[in-house]
Design a protein around this motif. Structure first.
Motif, PDB file in Angstrom:
ATOM      1  N   VAL A 261      -8.282  -1.139   1.019  1.00 28.27           N
ATOM      2  CA  VAL A 261      -7.470  -1.417   2.205  1.00 28.27           C
ATOM      3  C   VAL A 261      -7.126  -2.907   2.278  1.00 28.27           C
ATOM      4  O   VAL A 261      -6.014  -3.298   2.613  1.00 28.27           O
ATOM      5  CB  VAL A 261      -8.250  -0.982   3.475  1.00 28.27           C
ATOM      6  CG1 VAL A 261      -7.556  -1.494   4.728  1.00 28.27           C
ATOM      7  CG2 VAL A 261      -8.354   0.533   3.490  1.00 28.27           C
ATOM      8  N   LYS A 262      -8.120  -3.731   1.908  1.00 31.88           N
ATOM      9  CA  LYS A 262      -7.909  -5.170   1.990  1.00 31.88           C
ATOM     10  C   LYS A 262      -6.959  -5.614   0.875  1.00 31.88           C
ATOM     11  O   LYS A 262      -7.068  -5.124  -0.264  1.00 31.88           O
ATOM     12  CB  LYS A 262      -9.267  -5.868   1.837  1.00 31.88           C
ATOM     13  CG  LYS A 262      -9.289  -7.226   2.425  1.00 31.88           C
ATOM     14  CD  LYS A 262     -10.721  -7.710   2.637  1.00 31.88           C
ATOM     15  CE  LYS A 262     -10.692  -9.138   3.102  1.00 31.88           C
ATOM     16  NZ  LYS A 262     -10.684 -10.072   1.998  1.00 31.88           N
ATOM     17  N   ASP A 263      -6.055  -6.509   1.160  1.00 34.92           N
ATOM     18  CA  ASP A 263      -5.080  -6.989   0.168  1.00 34.92           C
ATOM     19  C   ASP A 263      -4.282  -5.851  -0.453  1.00 34.92           C
ATOM     20  O   ASP A 263      -3.916  -5.903  -1.631  1.00 34.92           O
ATOM     21  CB  ASP A 263      -5.787  -7.759  -0.962  1.00 34.92           C
ATOM     22  CG  ASP A 263      -6.233  -9.124  -0.489  1.00 34.92           C
ATOM     23  OD1 ASP A 263      -5.652  -9.610   0.488  1.00 34.92           O
ATOM     24  OD2 ASP A 263      -7.161  -9.677  -1.101  1.00 34.92           O
ATOM     25  N   SER A 264      -4.031  -4.798   0.288  1.00 38.69           N
ATOM     26  CA  SER A 264      -3.407  -3.627  -0.324  1.00 38.69           C
ATOM     27  C   SER A 264      -2.022  -3.944  -0.905  1.00 38.69           C
ATOM     28  O   SER A 264      -1.645  -3.384  -1.925  1.00 38.69           O
ATOM     29  CB  SER A 264      -3.350  -2.473   0.655  1.00 38.69           C
ATOM     30  OG  SER A 264      -2.525  -2.826   1.731  1.00 38.69           O
ATOM     31  N   ILE A 265      -1.280  -4.859  -0.280  1.00 31.16           N
ATOM     32  CA  ILE A 265       0.074  -5.171  -0.780  1.00 31.16           C
ATOM     33  C   ILE A 265      -0.007  -5.732  -2.199  1.00 31.16           C
ATOM     34  O   ILE A 265       0.737  -5.316  -3.098  1.00 31.16           O
ATOM     35  CB  ILE A 265       0.786  -6.175   0.157  1.00 31.16           C
ATOM     36  CG1 ILE A 265       1.011  -5.558   1.531  1.00 31.16           C
ATOM     37  CG2 ILE A 265       2.118  -6.650  -0.432  1.00 31.16           C
ATOM     38  CD1 ILE A 265       1.884  -4.329   1.536  1.00 31.16           C
ATOM     39  N   LYS A 281       5.253  -3.611   4.302  1.00 30.04           N
ATOM     40  CA  LYS A 281       3.906  -3.921   4.767  1.00 30.04           C
ATOM     41  C   LYS A 281       3.797  -3.534   6.236  1.00 30.04           C
ATOM     42  O   LYS A 281       4.761  -3.684   6.993  1.00 30.04           O
ATOM     43  CB  LYS A 281       3.703  -5.427   4.582  1.00 30.04           C
ATOM     44  CG  LYS A 281       2.463  -6.013   5.193  1.00 30.04           C
ATOM     45  CD  LYS A 281       2.152  -7.384   4.590  1.00 30.04           C
ATOM     46  CE  LYS A 281       3.031  -8.507   5.098  1.00 30.04           C
ATOM     47  NZ  LYS A 281       2.733  -9.799   4.468  1.00 30.04           N
ATOM     48  N   SER A 282       2.637  -3.051   6.623  1.00 28.15           N
ATOM     49  CA  SER A 282       2.410  -2.731   8.037  1.00 28.15           C
ATOM     50  C   SER A 282       1.428  -3.738   8.617  1.00 28.15           C
ATOM     51  O   SER A 282       0.346  -3.924   8.085  1.00 28.15           O
ATOM     52  CB  SER A 282       1.843  -1.317   8.126  1.00 28.15           C
ATOM     53  OG  SER A 282       1.070  -1.176   9.279  1.00 28.15           O
ATOM     54  N   GLY A 302       6.732  -6.868   2.087  1.00 25.88           N
ATOM     55  CA  GLY A 302       5.438  -7.351   1.610  1.00 25.88           C
ATOM     56  C   GLY A 302       5.393  -8.857   1.408  1.00 25.88           C
ATOM     57  O   GLY A 302       4.346  -9.480   1.548  1.00 25.88           O
ATOM     58  N   CYS A 303       6.553  -9.453   1.116  1.00 25.35           N
ATOM     59  CA  CYS A 303       6.577 -10.893   0.851  1.00 25.35           C
ATOM     60  C   CYS A 303       6.742 -11.701   2.140  1.00 25.35           C
ATOM     61  O   CYS A 303       6.729 -12.921   2.123  1.00 25.35           O
ATOM     62  CB  CYS A 303       7.709 -11.227  -0.112  1.00 25.35           C
ATOM     63  SG  CYS A 303       9.310 -10.685   0.494  1.00 25.35           S
TER      64      CYS A 303
END
Ligand code: ATP
Ligand code: MG
Length: 568
Positions: A261-265, A281-282, A302-303
């Motif tokens: 979940v962490k750093d998923s992007i 990204k959410s 995401g960016c």
């Protein structure tokens, strides 16, 4: 003024929490004295500077045709209830009761009071426009009072309020105030930019901030390198972001994507070997409203980074805070795998406008360890789309093709077009040309007068202390008697002092060592010092320029004329 009589308790050290030059030097120089968190008294030197700034502000406001008044700081809460701000202003509003249980607020700003002043008295368009202003104390129970006078709880503001019979008349006054403020800040010798701003809790449309460029500023401002575009990061826009990187073309499909979940992007970008530009990204936040809380998902590229003020404006909440994983799950969002596709119609979410009608995107499938690929953004209501992203350095200017950069600023002024919001809420009306009752159109205009005292130092100092300019220096010249026991030095310095303008000249006649007096001169930052010392015997005195610390040896017989010239 005689230094021996002046109450300017200077110290070598500043308290630990004083990290900024202005905070340190104002305390060390005995310009101000702290009496509590975010509470300060102005001592004689500080008061002179404050009054000089106040005079410049007053002069230009009077020239613009505005009229000075003075409203009380203690305000009847009833007026704040009428405008609807009593409940929504948040904890910065200090609410209090008297012995009879009547409710009051300490004015953080005075729209309500000034509307009440003109209500039922200004009744016709013939009495408009009208601009009333004051230079008085405000109280805001700031969450983190800090940096001395830059962010106090009690501070002095120039606040002006204008009343109009039309948008056009309001716009004219708004433009006049922009010009007036420019004059004020030019006169103060400050390097500033006028930027597009968010209107914040005061509301209304169209507002500009005056930002002094300073490394220690709390505000981020976006400026274009090729045109005049400048905006507070909270309101900054950019030309729609594009990329040369090829999109990941694919048919719509659900993909198994086991990722933390962490750093998923970052993981998803690596997993699919795509640029973060193509990932949605959410960012999930807990939005606090007057009577409820909501968990809201904001979808951006995401960016990109979510701009909190824009997000707050999008959902109309009072505050946004982080949401726990449990709260996110309970609200029906899947932490780490949340995407806009397949969410219920009544789900709380907003999408960044730049994603509208975009294709070839990847987003969470709202199911643990799954993402959608080949996503197109066509099926959302317009009301879902809001400007949510934070502009970054190297983004493209919305007005030209220039490059944007981000720099730091301190807000010293803010002008707003409020429109009819307050007058309508408080039922303050006039009869227009057609005999129809209408709420006033209003503008409001603020300058941080006490903040400016600190800003002058942030803009001009060195490691030894303040460097005041002529417009704001408490005294222009410090005559330093090197050895007070030397009769010749003493007599010469005193005679000179007696002939000069005592309001602008200080004579350091204290029984202190020369080095001590010099370091006070450097700390206090008067533009010039005249040293009456050993070389007087040979017919010379020394003039020091505080800015450069350069010394000039001058003949004692010519010094009076030279000083007269400097002081005029
Ligand atoms: P900020 O964003 O810095 O909190 P603001 O937008 O809340 O300020 P306004 O309501 O626009 O402030 O007030 C007008 C002016 O008053 C500001 O431009 C600023 O110069 C000054 N000011 C606001 N808050 C403070 C404070 N806590 N201490 C000193 N000056 C302040
Ligand atoms: Mg402001």
């Amino acid at each position: 003024m005689r230094f021996s009589k002046l109450y300017a308790p200077t110290t070598k050290d500043a308290p630990k929490d004083a990290t900024l030059p202005s905070h340190k030097f104002l305390l060390r120089g005995g310009f101000i004295k702290q009496s509590g968190s975010g509470l300060y008294s102005f001592l004689p030197l500080g008061k002179i500077v404050l009054d000089k700034i106040r005079d410049i502000v007053k002069q230009e406001m009077d020239n613009s045709g505005a009229q000075e008044i003075q409203m009380g700081i203690v305000t009847n809460a009833e007026l704040w209830k009428q405008s609807g701000r009593y409940d929504v202003f948040g904890k910065e509003l200090c609410r209090l009761k008297d012995r009879k249980n009547n409710e009051f607020v300490l004015g953080p700003t005075h729209e309500e009071v000034v509307v009440d002043i003109v209500k039922n008295i200004i009744t016709s368009y013939k009495q408009l426009p009208l601009h009333l202003y004051q230079i008085t104390t405000k109280f805001r129970d700031e969450a983190r009072p800090r940096f001395g006078l830059l962010r106090g709880r009690e501070f002095i503001m120039k606040d002006g309020y204008s009343f109009h019979d039309s948008e056009e008349s309001l716009k004219n006054e708004f433009d006049l105030m922009e010009k007036t403020y420019r004059k004020i800040f030019v006169e103060l010798g400050l390097d500033f930019r006028v930027v597009d701003a968010d209107s914040g809790a005061i509301g209304g449309s169209g507002s500009k901030e005056f930002m002094v460029l300073a490394n220690n500023g709390e505000d981020d401002i976006v400026v274009c390198d090729s045109c005049k575009y400048a905006a507070n990061i909270e309101a900054a826009k950019r030309a729609k972001k594009t990329t040369d990187i090829e999109p990941p073309e694919a048919d719509f499909a659900k993909f198994h994507t086991p990722t933390p979940v962490k750093d998923s992007i970052k993981h998803i970008a690596e997993f699919f070997k795509v640029d973060e530009f193509y990932i949605i990204k959410s960012v999930i936040k807990k939005a606090i409203y007057k009577d409820e809380e909501k968990i809201i998902s904001f979808f951006i590229r995401g960016c990109d980074t979510l701009q909190e003020t824009k997000a707050l404006n999008a959902c109309g909440a009072l505050e946004l805070v982080d949401a726990s994983e449990d709260e996110v799950s309970q609200a029906g969002f899947n932490p780490g795998f949340c995407g806009p596709i397949g969410l219920e119609d009544d789900a709380e979410f907003y999408i960044d406008s730049e994603l509208k009608e975009e294709k070839n995107l990847i987003c969470g499938a709202n199911e643990k360890n799954y993402h959608f690929i080949g996503v197109s953004m066509f099926n959302f209501k317009d009301s879902r789309y809001k400007d949510l992203i934070q502009v970054k350095a190297d983004d493209i200017c919305p007005d030209c093709k220039g490059k944007l950069s981000v720099t730091k600023g301190i807000e010293v002024g803010h002008i707003f077009q409020l429109g009819q919001k307050y007058a309508a809420a408080m039922n303050a009306k006039f009869l227009d040309r057609n005999g129809k009752a209408q709420p006033f159109y209003m503008g409001c205009y603020g300058i941080g007068v006490s903040r400016l005292v600190a800003v002058m130092i942030e803009a001009s100092h060195d490691e030894k202390g303040c460097i005041w300019n002529r417009q704001t220096a408490p005294y222009l010249l410090d005559i330093i008697v090197s050895n007070i026991k030397d009769e010749e030095q003493n007599n010469f310095a005193n005679k000179l002092y007696e002939k000069l303008d005592k309001k602008r000249v200080l004579i350091d006649d204290r029984k202190e060592r020369f080095g001590f007096k010099m370091s006070d001169f450097e700390l206090l930052g008067f533009p010039y010092a005249l040293i009456v010392g050993k070389s007087l015997k040979d017919g010379f005195v020394e003039l020091i320029d505080r800015k450069t610390l350069e010394k000039q040896k001058l003949k004692k017989d010519e010094i009076f004329d030279i000083l007269q010239g400097l002081l005029s």
